[in-house]
Design a protein around this motif. Sequence first.
Motif, PDB file in Angstrom:
ATOM      1  N   MET A  68       1.335  -1.273  -0.124  1.00 39.27           N
ATOM      2  CA  MET A  68      -0.370  -0.232  -0.466  1.00 39.27           C
ATOM      3  C   MET A  68       0.632   1.239   0.050  1.00 39.27           C
ATOM      4  O   MET A  68       0.855   2.323  -0.343  1.00 39.27           O
ATOM      5  CB  MET A  68      -0.485   0.370   0.842  1.00 39.27           C
ATOM      6  CG  MET A  68      -2.013  -1.245   1.532  1.00 39.27           C
ATOM      7  SD  MET A  68      -3.046  -1.217  -0.349  1.00 39.27           S
ATOM      8  CE  MET A  68      -3.729   0.471  -0.206  1.00 39.27           C
ATOM      9  N   THR A  71       1.508   2.723  -3.733  1.00 41.60           N
ATOM     10  CA  THR A  71       0.425   2.816  -4.121  1.00 41.60           C
ATOM     11  C   THR A  71       0.360   3.854  -3.848  1.00 41.60           C
ATOM     12  O   THR A  71      -0.321   4.530  -4.675  1.00 41.60           O
ATOM     13  CB  THR A  71      -0.509   2.122  -4.676  1.00 41.60           C
ATOM     14  OG1 THR A  71      -0.298   1.767  -2.862  1.00 41.60           O
ATOM     15  CG2 THR A  71      -0.474   0.633  -4.639  1.00 41.60           C
ATOM     16  N   ARG A  72       0.528   5.029  -3.010  1.00 45.66           N
ATOM     17  CA  ARG A  72       0.319   6.206  -2.379  1.00 45.66           C
ATOM     18  C   ARG A  72       1.556   7.273  -2.222  1.00 45.66           C
ATOM     19  O   ARG A  72       3.007   6.593  -2.231  1.00 45.66           O
ATOM     20  CB  ARG A  72       0.106   5.997  -0.627  1.00 45.66           C
ATOM     21  CG  ARG A  72      -1.489   5.398  -0.482  1.00 45.66           C
ATOM     22  CD  ARG A  72      -1.501   5.252   1.133  1.00 45.66           C
ATOM     23  NE  ARG A  72      -2.697   4.339   0.612  1.00 45.66           N
ATOM     24  CZ  ARG A  72      -3.140   3.305   1.912  1.00 45.66           C
ATOM     25  NH1 ARG A  72      -1.790   3.562   2.963  1.00 45.66           N
ATOM     26  NH2 ARG A  72      -4.171   2.459   2.200  1.00 45.66           N
TER      27      ARG A  72
END
Length: 75
Positions: A68, A71-72
Amino acid sequence: MRVTTKGQVTIPIHIREKLGITPDTEIDFLQEGNRVFLVKRKKNARATRRFKKLRGIATVKMTTDEIMALTRDNL
């Protein structure tokens, strides 16, 4: 066969079975002169190919939090 006030018709079961039309099947109506034909829409081969290569088993040894974070945007 009648058209309802909502513009709906029931496709006879023998036609649905012959064409493989099930709930959520996409269909098109083609007009040729004064006739209208119902045809089963072909699957979008391009979309299928695009996602087919992404199927499989993940082999990366990362935690969900690590994935995650990738992806940020880190502002």
